[in-house]
Write a protein that holds these residues in place. Structure first.
Motif, PDB file in Angstrom:
ATOM      1  N   SER A  22       0.852  -1.178   0.000  1.00 22.51           N
ATOM      2  CA  SER A  22       0.000   0.000   0.000  1.00 22.51           C
ATOM      3  C   SER A  22       0.894   1.236   0.000  1.00 22.51           C
ATOM      4  CB  SER A  22      -0.961  -0.020   1.189  1.00 22.51           C
ATOM      5  OG  SER A  22      -1.900   1.021   1.077  1.00 22.51           O
ATOM      6  N   CYS A  23       1.378   1.664   1.137  1.00 23.38           N
ATOM      7  CA  CYS A  23       2.124   2.930   1.203  1.00 23.38           C
ATOM      8  C   CYS A  23       3.428   2.914   0.410  1.00 23.38           C
ATOM      9  CB  CYS A  23       2.366   3.346   2.645  1.00 23.38           C
ATOM     10  SG  CYS A  23       3.457   2.275   3.585  1.00 23.38           S
ATOM     11  N   THR A  24       3.979   1.771   0.130  1.00 21.98           N
ATOM     12  CA  THR A  24       5.218   1.705  -0.651  1.00 21.98           C
ATOM     13  C   THR A  24       4.960   1.684  -2.152  1.00 21.98           C
ATOM     14  OG1 THR A  24       5.226  -0.675  -0.290  1.00 21.98           O
ATOM     15  CG2 THR A  24       6.666   0.649   1.131  1.00 21.98           C
ATOM     16  N   GLY A  25       3.733   1.500  -2.567  1.00 24.44           N
ATOM     17  CA  GLY A  25       3.359   1.648  -3.969  1.00 24.44           C
ATOM     18  C   GLY A  25       4.148   0.827  -4.973  1.00 24.44           C
ATOM     19  N   TYR A  49      -3.287   0.288  -3.217  1.00 21.04           N
ATOM     20  CA  TYR A  49      -3.226   1.564  -2.513  1.00 21.04           C
ATOM     21  C   TYR A  49      -4.573   1.940  -1.908  1.00 21.04           C
ATOM     22  CZ  TYR A  49      -0.701   5.868  -1.585  1.00 21.04           C
ATOM     23  OH  TYR A  49      -0.040   6.896  -0.965  1.00 21.04           O
ATOM     24  N   SER A  50      -5.652   1.662  -2.615  1.00 22.95           N
ATOM     25  CA  SER A  50      -6.981   2.002  -2.108  1.00 22.95           C
ATOM     26  C   SER A  50      -7.568   0.836  -1.317  1.00 22.95           C
ATOM     27  CB  SER A  50      -7.923   2.344  -3.264  1.00 22.95           C
ATOM     28  OG  SER A  50      -8.225   1.176  -4.014  1.00 22.95           O
ATOM     29  N   ASN A  51      -8.533   1.162  -0.482  1.00 21.08           N
ATOM     30  CA  ASN A  51      -9.230   0.104   0.255  1.00 21.08           C
ATOM     31  C   ASN A  51      -9.966  -0.819  -0.701  1.00 21.08           C
ATOM     32  OD1 ASN A  51      -8.288   1.117   2.657  1.00 21.08           O
ATOM     33  ND2 ASN A  51     -10.223   1.996   3.303  1.00 21.08           N
ATOM     34  N   ALA A  52     -10.540  -0.248  -1.754  1.00 22.05           N
ATOM     35  CA  ALA A  52     -11.258  -1.073  -2.738  1.00 22.05           C
ATOM     36  C   ALA A  52     -10.318  -2.091  -3.375  1.00 22.05           C
ATOM     37  CB  ALA A  52     -11.891  -0.186  -3.804  1.00 22.05           C
ATOM     38  N   ALA A  53      -9.087  -1.701  -3.653  1.00 20.29           N
ATOM     39  CA  ALA A  53      -8.109  -2.627  -4.228  1.00 20.29           C
ATOM     40  C   ALA A  53      -7.733  -3.712  -3.226  1.00 20.29           C
ATOM     41  CB  ALA A  53      -6.866  -1.876  -4.687  1.00 20.29           C
ATOM     42  N   LYS A  54      -7.601  -3.347  -1.973  1.00 23.68           N
ATOM     43  CA  LYS A  54      -7.287  -4.347  -0.943  1.00 23.68           C
ATOM     44  C   LYS A  54      -8.372  -5.419  -0.892  1.00 23.68           C
ATOM     45  CE  LYS A  54      -4.670  -1.187   2.058  1.00 23.68           C
ATOM     46  NZ  LYS A  54      -4.618  -0.057   1.114  1.00 23.68           N
ATOM     47  N   VAL A  55      -9.623  -4.988  -1.001  1.00 23.73           N
ATOM     48  CA  VAL A  55     -10.747  -5.920  -0.968  1.00 23.73           C
ATOM     49  C   VAL A  55     -10.770  -6.761  -2.243  1.00 23.73           C
ATOM     50  CG1 VAL A  55     -13.270  -6.092  -0.958  1.00 23.73           C
ATOM     51  CG2 VAL A  55     -12.121  -4.479   0.584  1.00 23.73           C
ATOM     52  N   ALA A  56     -10.728  -6.106  -3.402  1.00 20.37           N
ATOM     53  CA  ALA A  56     -10.884  -6.808  -4.682  1.00 20.37           C
ATOM     54  C   ALA A  56      -9.704  -7.711  -5.023  1.00 20.37           C
ATOM     55  CB  ALA A  56     -11.092  -5.787  -5.810  1.00 20.37           C
ATOM     56  N   MET A  57      -8.493  -7.252  -4.779  1.00 13.62           N
ATOM     57  CA  MET A  57      -7.313  -8.001  -5.214  1.00 13.62           C
ATOM     58  C   MET A  57      -6.788  -8.981  -4.170  1.00 13.62           C
ATOM     59  SD  MET A  57      -5.308  -4.924  -7.174  1.00 13.62           S
ATOM     60  CE  MET A  57      -3.929  -5.920  -7.709  1.00 13.62           C
ATOM     61  N   VAL A  71      -4.566   1.073   8.083  1.00 19.19           N
ATOM     62  CA  VAL A  71      -3.258   1.037   8.750  1.00 19.19           C
ATOM     63  C   VAL A  71      -3.429   0.312  10.079  1.00 19.19           C
ATOM     64  CG1 VAL A  71      -1.316   2.391   9.602  1.00 19.19           C
ATOM     65  CG2 VAL A  71      -2.588   3.159   7.579  1.00 19.19           C
ATOM     66  N   SER A  72      -3.307  -1.005   9.993  1.00 23.01           N
ATOM     67  CA  SER A  72      -3.506  -1.854  11.169  1.00 23.01           C
ATOM     68  C   SER A  72      -2.837  -3.201  10.923  1.00 23.01           C
ATOM     69  CB  SER A  72      -5.005  -2.075  11.424  1.00 23.01           C
ATOM     70  OG  SER A  72      -5.589  -2.763  10.335  1.00 23.01           O
ATOM     71  N   GLU A  73      -2.492  -3.857  11.999  1.00 19.40           N
ATOM     72  CA  GLU A  73      -1.907  -5.190  11.874  1.00 19.40           C
ATOM     73  C   GLU A  73      -2.920  -6.177  11.309  1.00 19.40           C
ATOM     74  OE1 GLU A  73      -0.035  -6.325  15.578  1.00 19.40           O
ATOM     75  OE2 GLU A  73       1.519  -4.776  15.343  1.00 19.40           O
ATOM     76  N   GLU A  74      -4.192  -5.981  11.621  1.00 21.27           N
ATOM     77  CA  GLU A  74      -5.222  -6.865  11.094  1.00 21.27           C
ATOM     78  C   GLU A  74      -5.269  -6.821   9.575  1.00 21.27           C
ATOM     79  OE1 GLU A  74      -5.529  -4.716  13.597  1.00 21.27           O
ATOM     80  OE2 GLU A  74      -6.813  -5.516  15.181  1.00 21.27           O
ATOM     81  N   VAL A  75      -5.220  -5.613   9.018  1.00 22.35           N
ATOM     82  CA  VAL A  75      -5.243  -5.478   7.556  1.00 22.35           C
ATOM     83  C   VAL A  75      -3.928  -5.975   6.960  1.00 22.35           C
ATOM     84  CG1 VAL A  75      -5.319  -3.810   5.642  1.00 22.35           C
ATOM     85  CG2 VAL A  75      -7.020  -3.701   7.486  1.00 22.35           C
ATOM     86  N   GLY A  82      -3.776 -12.847   1.824  1.00 24.34           N
ATOM     87  CA  GLY A  82      -4.429 -12.754   0.523  1.00 24.34           C
ATOM     88  C   GLY A  82      -3.443 -12.867  -0.623  1.00 24.34           C
ATOM     89  N   ALA A  83      -2.293 -12.238  -0.482  1.00 21.66           N
ATOM     90  CA  ALA A  83      -1.258 -12.338  -1.525  1.00 21.66           C
ATOM     91  C   ALA A  83      -0.755 -13.768  -1.654  1.00 21.66           C
ATOM     92  CB  ALA A  83      -0.101 -11.386  -1.213  1.00 21.66           C
ATOM     93  N   LEU A  84      -0.577 -14.427  -0.534  1.00 25.04           N
ATOM     94  CA  LEU A  84      -0.122 -15.817  -0.556  1.00 25.04           C
ATOM     95  C   LEU A  84      -1.157 -16.702  -1.251  1.00 25.04           C
ATOM     96  CD1 LEU A  84       2.309 -17.497   0.492  1.00 25.04           C
ATOM     97  CD2 LEU A  84       0.903 -18.030   2.482  1.00 25.04           C
TER      98      LEU A  84
END
Length: 157
Positions: A22-25, A49-57, A71-75, A82-84
Motif C-alpha cells: 500500500s504505502c510503498t506503492g 493503494y486504495s481500500n477497494a483494491a485491498k478488498v478486490a485483489m 493502517v492496522s496489523e489486522e489489515v 491474501g497475496a499468498l
C-alpha cells in the motif's frame, strides 16, 4: 541483506515471493525485480493503494477495514495472507502505513504495519513507528524492513 542476496537465499530455499503493498506503492517489488534473473523467485506484486483494491485483489474483509482502518496489523495480516493465497508464492510480505505528510494522533505519520505470511506457518505481523521522517524516508525504511522480514523468514526455512 541486499535484494540480490535475498533472492539468492530464496533460490537456495526453493522459495517464491509475492508482495502486497500500500504505502510503498510497488517499491518492494521494484527492489526485487531490479535484480536480473529475479523472475525465478519473485512471483508477483499487488499494489493495493486504495481500500477497494485491498478488498478486490487481496480479499481483505470490508468489515476489517471499517473496524480498524487500513493502517492496522489486522489489515496487514489479511493483505499478506491474501497475496499468498492469490499467487504461486510460498512467502508473502505486506505493508500498509502512513508515509506522510499527515496522520493523526491515533495513526501518526510514520506508522507502518507489516505482515508476513508463509505456506505451512503462522502469519507474523508487526507495527513499526518510523516517526515523521518525511514521505520518501518512511517509504525507504519500509522497503528495508520488508526485505529484512523476508530474509528472516527465509533463514528459518
Amino acid at each position: 541483506m541486499s535484494p540480490a542476496e535475498l533472492l539468492a537465499l530464496a533460490r537456495a530455499k526453493s522459495a517464491r515471493i509475492a508482495t502486497a503493498e500500500s504505502c510503498t506503492g510497488g517499491m518492494i517489488s521494484a527492489a526485487l525485480t531490479d535484480v536480473a534473473g529475479s523472475s525465478d523467485v519473485f512471483d508477483r506484486g499487488f499494489v493495493t493503494y486504495s481500500n477497494a483494491a485491498k478488498v478486490a485483489m487481496l480479499g481483505v474483509a470490508p468489515e476489517t477495514l471499517a473496524r480498524v482502518g487500513a493502517v492496522s496489523e489486522e489489515v496487514a495480516r489479511e493483505m499478506a495472507e491474501g497475496a499468498l493465497a492469490r499467487s504461486q508464492a510460498t512467502l508473502a510480505v505486506a505493508v500498509t502505513g502512513i508515509a506522510g505528510p499527515g496522520g493523526s494522533e491515533f495513526k501518526p505519520e510514520g506508522r507502518v504495519c507489516f505482515g508476513l505470511a508463509r505456506c505451512g506457518g503462522p502469519t507474523f505481523v508487526e507495527t513499526v513507528e518510523f516517526g515523521p521522517l518525511g514521505r520518501a524516508e518512511v517509504r525507504r525504511a519500509s522497503v528495508e524492513r520488508a526485505l529484512a522480514l523476508l530474509a528472516t523468514a527465509l533463514a528459518e526455512v
